[in-house]
Enzyme design. Structure first.
Site: not given
Length: 322
Positions: A37, A239, A296
């Protein structure tokens, strides 16, 4: 960018402070740095800083122990906000394998927010031009706020931003690790000196104030690719937040010796026991992977596929079927 850079500069002091016995191996053998991320920012930042310090150590300019990084892996990362904000619109219009995510009227509003006067694209470009000037924090902070509110939020709608197949009340993956990391025995074994907090507000606000989220770290990632470091950029294809289209477009924009070859290398499926798990492209030590049916947190959704890919990177192999 200053907030990410200053964090990188403090990291070795954290690793080598009171609990240095827990991290002594960091300087004695090559290690793999794994990020996710926002790790699209701090992953390249940390490794770049380590390489800079290693060069000073080698030249005798400073006396210290080198931290040798053999590979960098970034899962659903945030690399280049200009490219990836545009990708929110592209992905919401048609997410490959999942279809259109938002109705036409919402998509029209997102397009206007992106390309209209003083829109997200224009403000992001202003942020890039501002660099590290005195005014850059304010310019980049404003761009980040605008793009988040007017592009990202409507592109997600009522879906889970980390897994488009779930709604905003998504419960997977579970957060068992919160209790695990609060266990005194575990804290003792890893050398933790404070209680783990997930996304605490205090450090978040420090990053926000500098507009760090709106700044690009693609040049640093490009330099690392140019150095020949083993790099994996991989992303779960469900995601939205750091979607694979934005990640793939970002790596295609990297300025490195493999740029043309990567453009000419189509994504090809690899399999695990005969089942397709990802579409990948390999160029020398650089790999990109779109992992199928994963959100994710790729290892939570596809643990077997993640292990196979992780193992190949550790073994310095191109991604391949097994």
């Amino acid at each position: 960018m200053e907030r990410t850079r200053s964090t990188a500069q403090r990291l070795p002091h954290l690793l080598c402070g009171k609990r240095s016995k827990y991290f002594s191996r960091a300087s004695s053998s090559p290690s793999t740095r794994v990020a996710k991320s926002y790790g699209g920012h701090y992953g390249p930042s940390f490794v770049t800083y380590f390489e800079e310090q290693n060069a000073l150590i080698a030249s005798g300019a400073i006396e210290a122990e080198p931290i040798v990084v053999s590979a960098l892996m970034i899962n659903n990362g945030w690399y280049d906000p200009l490219i990836q904000n545009i990708a929110y619109y592209t992905f919401a219009t048609y997410a490959p394998g999942y279809g259109q995510l938002q109705p036409d009227d919402v998509l029209m509003n997102i397009s206007q927010a992106l390309y209209g006067p003083n829109g997200c694209v224009a403000q992001e470009q202003d942020c890039y031009v501002a660099g590290n000037s005195t005014e850059s924090n304010k310019i980049c902070h404003r761009a980040d706020d605008y793009c988040s509110n007017n592009v990202f939020t409507p592109a997600v709608g009522n879906r889970d931003s980390y897994d488009l197949r779930q709604n905003s009340s998504a419960l997977f993956p579970p957060e068992y690790y919160l209790n695990y990391l609060s266990n005194p025995e575990v804290m003792g074994k890893i050398g933790a000196e404070s209680t783990y907090q997930e996304c605490p507000d205090a450090p978040y606000e420090l990053f926000v104030k500098t507009g760090d989220d709106a700044r690009t770290w693609l040049p640093q990632l490009s330099e690392l690719a140019n150095s020949g470091l083993r790099i994996l950029i991989w992303a779960g294809d469900a995601d939205i937040n750091c979607n694979w289209l934005g990640g793939y477009t970002s790596v295609l924009a990297m300025d490195w010796y493999g740029n043309e070859t990567l453009h000419n290398t189509p994504l090809s499926n690899i399999t695990l026991d005969g089942t397709p798990i990802a579409a990948v492209a390999n160029v020398d030590n650089f790999s990109f992977a779109r992992v199928f049916d994963a959100g994710h947190e790729v290892p939570a959704f596809q643990p077997a596929a993640a292990l196979a890919i992780f193992t190949q990177v550790i073994n310095k192999e191109p991604l391949h079927s097994v």
